[in-house]
Design a protein around this motif. Structure first.
Motif, PDB file in Angstrom:
ATOM      1  N   GLU A 140       0.820  -1.154   0.065  1.00 56.41           N
ATOM      2  CA  GLU A 140      -0.034  -0.131   0.022  1.00 56.41           C
ATOM      3  C   GLU A 140       0.945   1.151  -0.098  1.00 56.41           C
ATOM      4  OE1 GLU A 140      -2.245  -0.416   3.530  1.00 56.41           O
ATOM      5  OE2 GLU A 140      -0.493  -0.546   4.687  1.00 56.41           O
ATOM      6  N   GLU A 188       1.409   3.331   2.014  1.00 59.94           N
ATOM      7  CA  GLU A 188       2.019   3.478   3.485  1.00 59.94           C
ATOM      8  C   GLU A 188       3.323   2.743   3.448  1.00 59.94           C
ATOM      9  OE1 GLU A 188      -1.253   2.935   2.915  1.00 59.94           O
ATOM     10  OE2 GLU A 188      -2.524   3.411   4.484  1.00 59.94           O
ATOM     11  N   TYR A 190      -7.219   4.126  10.452  1.00 61.35           N
ATOM     12  CA  TYR A 190      -5.853   4.742   9.838  1.00 61.35           C
ATOM     13  C   TYR A 190      -6.384   6.123   8.995  1.00 61.35           C
ATOM     14  CZ  TYR A 190      -2.299   1.448  11.574  1.00 61.35           C
ATOM     15  OH  TYR A 190      -1.453   0.594  12.266  1.00 61.35           O
ATOM     16  N   THR A 236      -4.693   7.399   6.762  1.00 66.80           N
ATOM     17  CA  THR A 236      -4.554   7.112   5.440  1.00 66.80           C
ATOM     18  C   THR A 236      -5.388   6.228   4.703  1.00 66.80           C
ATOM     19  OG1 THR A 236      -3.131   5.429   6.315  1.00 66.80           O
ATOM     20  CG2 THR A 236      -1.902   7.385   5.752  1.00 66.80           C
ATOM     21  N   SER A 237      -6.340   5.410   5.080  1.00 63.97           N
ATOM     22  CA  SER A 237      -7.320   4.566   4.283  1.00 63.97           C
ATOM     23  C   SER A 237      -8.838   4.603   4.760  1.00 63.97           C
ATOM     24  CB  SER A 237      -6.585   3.245   4.766  1.00 63.97           C
ATOM     25  OG  SER A 237      -6.447   2.867   6.195  1.00 63.97           O
ATOM     26  N   GLU A 238      -9.089   4.374   6.337  1.00 64.81           N
ATOM     27  CA  GLU A 238     -10.452   4.107   6.538  1.00 64.81           C
ATOM     28  C   GLU A 238     -11.379   5.327   6.095  1.00 64.81           C
ATOM     29  OE1 GLU A 238      -9.124   0.594   8.357  1.00 64.81           O
ATOM     30  OE2 GLU A 238      -8.201   2.476   8.221  1.00 64.81           O
ATOM     31  N   TYR A 294     -11.233   7.178   3.475  1.00 68.54           N
ATOM     32  CA  TYR A 294     -11.537   7.021   2.156  1.00 68.54           C
ATOM     33  C   TYR A 294     -12.687   5.998   1.958  1.00 68.54           C
ATOM     34  CZ  TYR A 294     -10.899   5.919  -2.730  1.00 68.54           C
ATOM     35  OH  TYR A 294     -10.824   5.848  -4.261  1.00 68.54           O
ATOM     36  N   ILE A 314      -5.475  -3.055  -4.548  1.00 69.27           N
ATOM     37  CA  ILE A 314      -5.290  -1.905  -4.313  1.00 69.27           C
ATOM     38  C   ILE A 314      -5.668  -0.753  -5.616  1.00 69.27           C
ATOM     39  CG2 ILE A 314      -2.973  -1.190  -4.602  1.00 69.27           C
ATOM     40  CD1 ILE A 314      -3.046   0.366  -1.996  1.00 69.27           C
ATOM     41  N   GLN A 354      -7.373   5.030  -4.157  1.00 69.81           N
ATOM     42  CA  GLN A 354      -6.720   4.684  -2.397  1.00 69.81           C
ATOM     43  C   GLN A 354      -5.359   5.031  -2.374  1.00 69.81           C
ATOM     44  OE1 GLN A 354      -8.309   3.160   0.684  1.00 69.81           O
ATOM     45  NE2 GLN A 354      -6.743   4.263   0.925  1.00 69.81           N
ATOM     46  N   TYR A 371      -5.143   9.070  -2.342  1.00 68.11           N
ATOM     47  CA  TYR A 371      -5.634   9.415  -0.900  1.00 68.11           C
ATOM     48  C   TYR A 371      -4.645   9.045   0.054  1.00 68.11           C
ATOM     49  CZ  TYR A 371      -8.685  10.174   3.116  1.00 68.11           C
ATOM     50  OH  TYR A 371      -9.080  10.526   4.149  1.00 68.11           O
ATOM     51  N   SER A 372      -4.072   8.269   0.123  1.00 64.93           N
ATOM     52  CA  SER A 372      -2.972   7.729   1.259  1.00 64.93           C
ATOM     53  C   SER A 372      -1.956   8.892   1.193  1.00 64.93           C
ATOM     54  CB  SER A 372      -2.671   6.378   0.954  1.00 64.93           C
ATOM     55  OG  SER A 372      -3.834   5.403   1.320  1.00 64.93           O
TER      56      SER A 372
END
Length: 331
Positions: free
Chosen positions: A33, A35, A175, A177-179, A181, A255, A259, A262-263
């Motif tokens: 990902e 991250e 997180y 960086t993810s949820e 979104y 992925i 995403q 966004y991260s």
């Protein structure tokens, strides 16, 4: 004369065989990902090779535990989730040491529905809380101590957001960086986001860990891997990261480009990687003062005994040297 040119060629490396690269395996703690982007960047743009390293990234996931592989000597480095893991290694006498912290802020968040009475952090303790098992025994213990959260309000989060989406009087961990979104995609609204680090939670995250024996026997290899990874993170955040993202998608076909984008934006917006001590010491920075403060938090939350020799969990030998600072764009 011919001998002269042959000697000159050898001196300049024209005909000299390439030096063998040191093979290194780095295990991540989840599927590929953004991250993990700095590590993939260093692989994609040749930074690891410039540092004499032939790196294999072994992605993690729900059915793997690369940290166990590190402890067993099967891989060379792994990605630690937070300093709680590192302190726990000391408590369990496992010889794993954090050598860099690529995230200055732990990305752990709580989310709430907007305009439902939970728009401020002080409102959150009264909400039903969807918290995962790991979060419950770590961050949530700090939230209980520091802000009056209660386990009576907890329902176990199984990484299915449907219950949170259905209950406006609830909060959910995630997180940054993810949820958020995912919630926007699934629920059609932008949730309120509360980053625990902005409310005093002081753990580092996305650490580089290795075995104590590696540090003692081959410190130069550790230094090269850490410094190349730091440079990879600068290039990923501020340069052309297309090739790194292609490698991420290759390892994790599920992925999406949305995403990933966004991260990356969230890491920049919230200063997840490049903030705090990293602004002067370089990405990957760690300090004794920050470690002491976080351990004090965790001891107060009864995660560890106050007399634990927590300093064995990390070393500052390979960070805080300003590596890569010139790669940050000028303001």
């Amino acid at each position: 004369m011919m001998r002269f040119f042959a000697a000159l060629g050898a001196l300049l490396g024209f005909a000299a065989p390439a030096l063998a690269l040191d093979k290194v395996t780095f295990g991540t703690n989840w599927r590929a990902e953004a991250e993990h982007g700095g590590f993939y960047q260093a692989l994609a743009d040749g930074t690891y090779r410039k540092y004499g390293l032939d790196v294999t990234i072994l992605q993690g996931g729900p059915q793997s535990n690369n940290r166990l592989l590190l402890a067993a000597g099967r891989i060379d480095f792994d990605m630690g989730a937070n300093m709680i893991q590192a302190f726990d290694s000391v408590a369990e006498n496992v010889p794993i040491v954090a050598v860099a912290a690529m995230f200055q802020k732990d990305p752990f968040i709580l989310m709430s529905h907007p305009h439902a009475g939970y728009d401020h952090f002080r409102d959150l303790p009264k909400a039903t809380a969807f918290i995962g098992n790991d979060g419950l025994v770590t961050v949530y213990q700090w939230l209980k101590l520091s802000y009056g959260f209660s386990e009576d309000k907890v329902k176990i989060y199984t990484f299915n957001s449907a219950p949170f989406l259905a209950d406006k009087n609830s909060i959910e961990q995630g997180y940054v960086t993810s949820e958020p979104y995912a919630i926007a995609q699934q629920g059609g609204f932008t949730p309120n986001v509360f980053l625990a680090a902005d409310y005093g939670y002081q753990s580092y995250s996305t650490t580089i860990e290795t075995r104590r024996a590696m540090i003692e026997k081959n410190p130069d290899l550790v230094r090269r891997f850490v410094e190349a990874s730091i440079i990879g993170w600068y290039h990923y955040l501020y340069g052309d990261n297309a090739k790194a993202n292609a490698l991420i998608r290759e390892d994790n076909p599920d992925i999406t480009d949305g995403q990933i984008a966004y991260s990356i934006a969230a890491m920049r917006k919230y200063g997840i990687v490049d903030s705090g001590d990293a602004l002067k010491r370089g990405i990957g920075a760690m300090t004794d003062a920050r470690m002491a403060a976080f351990f004090k938090q965790m001891a107060a939350a009864k995660l560890f005994k106050p007399d634990l020799d927590y300093k064995r969990a990390y070393t500052l030998t390979f960070v805080d040297h300003g590596v890569g600072l010139s790669l940050r764009p000028k303001p």
